[in-house]
Write a protein that holds these residues in place. Structure first.
Motif, PDB file in Angstrom:
ATOM      1  N   PHE A   3       0.854  -1.090  -0.095  1.00  0.00           N
ATOM      2  CA  PHE A   3      -0.063  -0.033   0.088  1.00  0.00           C
ATOM      3  C   PHE A   3       0.799   1.429  -0.080  1.00  0.00           C
ATOM      4  N   GLU A  61       0.823   3.870  -2.936  1.00  0.00           N
ATOM      5  CA  GLU A  61       0.581   5.425  -2.702  1.00  0.00           C
ATOM      6  C   GLU A  61       1.609   6.430  -2.859  1.00  0.00           C
ATOM      7  N   GLU A  91      -4.287  11.388   9.591  1.00  0.00           N
ATOM      8  CA  GLU A  91      -5.548  11.425   9.488  1.00  0.00           C
ATOM      9  C   GLU A  91      -6.387  10.748   8.220  1.00  0.00           C
ATOM     10  N   SER A  92      -5.684  11.074   6.706  1.00  0.00           N
ATOM     11  CA  SER A  92      -6.032  10.322   5.740  1.00  0.00           C
ATOM     12  C   SER A  92      -6.148   8.968   5.929  1.00  0.00           C
ATOM     13  N   LEU A  93      -4.735   8.378   6.341  1.00  0.00           N
ATOM     14  CA  LEU A  93      -4.497   7.023   6.461  1.00  0.00           C
ATOM     15  C   LEU A  93      -5.325   6.230   7.643  1.00  0.00           C
ATOM     16  N   ARG A  94      -5.586   7.026   8.457  1.00  0.00           N
ATOM     17  CA  ARG A  94      -6.248   6.503   9.665  1.00  0.00           C
ATOM     18  C   ARG A  94      -7.767   6.079   9.260  1.00  0.00           C
ATOM     19  N   SER A  95      -8.396   6.963   8.401  1.00  0.00           N
ATOM     20  CA  SER A  95      -9.768   7.001   8.258  1.00  0.00           C
ATOM     21  C   SER A  95      -9.609   5.759   6.956  1.00  0.00           C
ATOM     22  N   ARG A  96      -8.569   5.744   5.947  1.00  0.00           N
ATOM     23  CA  ARG A  96      -8.607   4.938   5.153  1.00  0.00           C
ATOM     24  C   ARG A  96      -8.203   3.228   5.406  1.00  0.00           C
ATOM     25  N   LEU A  97      -7.536   3.086   6.418  1.00  0.00           N
ATOM     26  CA  LEU A  97      -6.685   1.949   6.657  1.00  0.00           C
ATOM     27  C   LEU A  97      -7.176   1.332   8.081  1.00  0.00           C
ATOM     28  N   LYS A  98      -8.035   2.088   8.941  1.00  0.00           N
ATOM     29  CA  LYS A  98      -8.621   1.875  10.197  1.00  0.00           C
ATOM     30  C   LYS A  98      -7.521   0.906  11.162  1.00  0.00           C
TER      31      LYS A  98
END
Length: 80
Positions: free
Chosen positions: A30, A34, A63-70
């Motif tokens: 990933f 990316e 923040e972007s990765l936290r919301s996408r990758l959980k």
């Protein structure tokens, strides 16, 4: 050097280590896909029944990765 964060996924049970290693491989794929700069991936055994997979990234991507990758959790990486 910019601040960094370690995104963490917890795996528990008798198969925690191989599952975490497999997950870390996908995290590495990933990060390459990316184009995430200076990303680091890996695993850390915390006990016989608990291993983590992690992805270390620049703080501004958190923040972007936290919301996408959980991830299950995260922690700031100390700069040494």
């Amino acid at each position: 050097m910019t601040a960094r964060v370690k995104l963490i996924w917890d795996f528990r049970g008798p198969n925690a280590q191989p599952i975490a290693a497999h997950h870390a491989k996908h995290l590495e794929e990933f990060a390459v896909a990316e184009g995430i700069p200076n990303a680091q991936t890996g695993t850390e055994p915390l006990s016989d029944m608990h291993t983590i997979a992690f992805l270390i990234v620049p703080w501004d991507l958190m923040e972007s990765l936290r919301s996408r990758l959980k991830p299950n959790r995260g922690q700031k990486v100390s700069e040494t």
